[in-house]
Design an enzyme around this catalytic site. Structure first.
Site, short mmCIF file in Angstrom:
data_model
loop_
_atom_site.label_atom_id
_atom_site.label_comp_id
_atom_site.label_asym_id
_atom_site.label_seq_id
_atom_site.Cartn_x
_atom_site.Cartn_y
_atom_site.Cartn_z
N LYS A 54 46.49 49.12 36.45
CA LYS A 54 45.77 50.10 35.62
C LYS A 54 44.83 50.93 36.49
O LYS A 54 44.78 52.16 36.37
CB LYS A 54 45.00 49.38 34.50
CG LYS A 54 45.92 48.75 33.45
CD LYS A 54 45.18 47.84 32.46
CE LYS A 54 46.19 47.21 31.50
NZ LYS A 54 45.59 46.24 30.54
N GLN A 100 40.39 42.98 29.20
CA GLN A 100 41.72 42.46 29.48
C GLN A 100 41.92 41.11 28.79
O GLN A 100 41.07 40.23 28.88
CB GLN A 100 41.91 42.33 31.00
CG GLN A 100 43.30 41.90 31.42
CD GLN A 100 44.38 42.93 31.11
OE1 GLN A 100 44.12 44.13 31.07
NE2 GLN A 100 45.59 42.47 30.88
N ASP A 123 42.39 50.58 23.89
CA ASP A 123 43.46 49.64 23.58
C ASP A 123 43.99 49.85 22.15
O ASP A 123 45.07 49.36 21.80
CB ASP A 123 42.94 48.20 23.67
CG ASP A 123 43.39 47.48 24.93
OD1 ASP A 123 44.47 47.78 25.43
OD2 ASP A 123 42.64 46.58 25.38
N1 GUN Z 1 46.97 41.74 27.97
C1 GUN Z 1 48.29 41.97 27.83
N2 GUN Z 1 48.52 43.18 27.26
C2 GUN Z 1 47.30 43.72 27.06
C3 GUN Z 1 46.88 44.96 26.50
O1 GUN Z 1 47.66 45.82 26.08
N3 GUN Z 1 45.53 45.18 26.47
C4 GUN Z 1 44.64 44.25 26.92
N4 GUN Z 1 43.34 44.54 26.83
N5 GUN Z 1 45.00 43.08 27.43
C5 GUN Z 1 46.33 42.83 27.49
#
Ligand code: GUN
Length: 300
Positions: A54, A100, A123
Site C-alpha cells: 500500500k 490494518q 476502507d
Molecule cells: N486485511 C485484509 N484485507 C484488509 C482490508 O481491506 N483492509 C484492512 N484494513 N485490513 C485488511
C-alpha cells in the site's frame, strides 16, 4: 488454459496512471499532497507485506503514506486513543486512516474501527459508509469489492441480468460486493446469491453462476466441477501454502483450483496478480476522494 486471464496487475497499473494525474491536480489546488495513515499493529508477516504494498503504491502516484507501527501488546483503549489523535491531525493531516486487519485477539476490533471518522474511512468499513453503499449512494466503497467490480467492467464481463454467486459473507468483501453487483448501472444489475459455510448444495449453486467469486480463504475450495463452462471466476483468496519446490518453501494461492478451473471458465483471475493489486489501487482512489472531500469542506 482456455480462459481469458484477468490481469489485475496490468489494470492496477493503468488505474495508477490516471490517479497520478488526478493527485497532481489535487496537490496543485490544495498546496499539499493527499496523505494516508496506516496503523499496523504487531508483526504479522502477511499484514506487514500488504502494508508495504500500500505504501509503495501510494508513493508511485504521489500520495504520502505514513505507517504507524504499534506493538502487538497495545490494548483497545490505546488504539482508540491513537486513532483519535490521528483524526485530530495531531501528526499531520490524515485524509485517510486505515487500521490494518486482523488486530490481535485481545483487541476489540469493532471499537477501534468505529474510532475512524466516516469521512476518513478509506476502507469503507464505517456504518455510515456501509449504509450509503446499501442505499445506492456509495462514498467510500470497501477496496476489494470495488476492485472486483472494476475488474469485471474492464474485462467486458456482462453483469446485467446475470447470476453472480459470491462465496463468503464478510463485511470486507462478500456483503459489499453483493450490494455493488446488485446495484443499478454499469457493473451492476446482477442477480446475486451469497453462499457461506452453512450453505447447502454449494457446488450446485456455484454451477449456476455466470460470475463466481470466491472470498473465503480456503485453498482449493472451488474445483472445476463447480464451474459453469464459460463463467467468469474471480479469486479473492490469498493463502500461503507449503511448497518444498518454491522459493522460501511456500507460495501464494487463492481459493480456486486454478489450472483445472481455467480449462472450464471463460475468464479467471490469478493469485497473485489478480484482485490484490486492484484492492491497493482502489485504496489510493479512496484516499484521493477523502482528500478532495476535505478540501471541498474548506479544510486544509
Ligand atoms: N486485511 C485484509 N484485507 C484488509 C482490508 O481491506 N483492509 C484492512 N484494513 N485490513 C485488511
Amino acid at each position: 488454459m482456455t480462459a481469458k486471464l484477468l490481469d489485475g496487475k496490468a489494470l492496477a497499473g493503468r488505474i495508477e496512471d490516471s490517479l497520478r494525474d488526478e493527485v497532481a491536480t489535487f496537490s496543485r489546488m490544495a498546496g499539499r499532497v493527499p496523505r494516508l495513515v496506516v496503523v499496523l499493529v504487531g508483526e504479522m508477516a502477511a499484514s506487514a507485506s500488504y502494508v508495504k504494498s500500500k505504501a509503495s503504491a501510494a508513493a508511485r502516484v504521489g500520495i504520502e503514506a505514513e505507517v504507524v507501527r504499534v506493538p502487538a501488546t497495545a490494548d483497545t483503549e490505546a488504539l482508540v486513543e491513537l486513532v483519535g489523535a490521528l483524526a485530530r491531525d495531531e501528526q499531520g493531516p490524515a485524509d485517510g486512516i486505515l487500521v490494518q486487519l486482523p488486530l490481535p485477539g485481545h483487541v476489540d476490533t469493532q471499537r477501534v474501527l468505529d474510532a475512524v471518522p466516516a469521512d476518513r474511512d478509506v476502507d469503507g468499513f464505517h456504518p455510515e459508509n456501509a449504509g450509503l453503499l446499501s442505499q445506492g449512494r456509495p462514498r467510500f466503497v470497501p477496496c476489494t469489492a470495488a476492485g472486483v467490480q472494476r475488474m469485471l467492467i474492464d474485462a467486458g464481463v456482462e453483469t446485467a441480468g446475470k447470476h453472480a454467486v459470491i462465496i463468503g459473507r464478510s463485511d470486507i468483501v462478500g456483503k459489499p460486493l453483493a450490494l455493488l453487483l446488485a446495484s443499478r448501472g454499469t457493473g451492476g444489475d446482477a442477480t446475486v446469491t451469497i453462499c457461506h459455510s452453512r450453505s447447502e448444495n454449494l457446488a450446485a449453486i456455484c454451477r449456476q453462476a455466470d460470475i463466481l467469486v470466491a472470498a473465503v480463504g480456503k485453498p482449493g475450495l472451488v474445483t472445476a466441477d463447480m464451474v459453469k463452462p464459460g463463467a467468469a471466476v474471480i479469486d479473492v483468496g490469498i493463502n500461503r501454502i507449503a511448497d518444498a519446490a518454491a522459493k522460501g518453501g511456500s507460495r501464494l494461492v487463492g481459493d480456486v483450483d486454478f489450472a483445472p478451473v481455467a480449462e472450464v471458465a471463460g475468464a479467471i483471475s490469478p493469485v497473485p496478480g489478480g484482485v490484490g493489486p486492484l484492492t491497493v489501487a482502489m485504496l489510493l482512489a479512496n484516499t484521493l476522494l477523502a482528500a478532495e472531500l476535505r478540501l471541498g469542506q474548506g479544510q486544509r
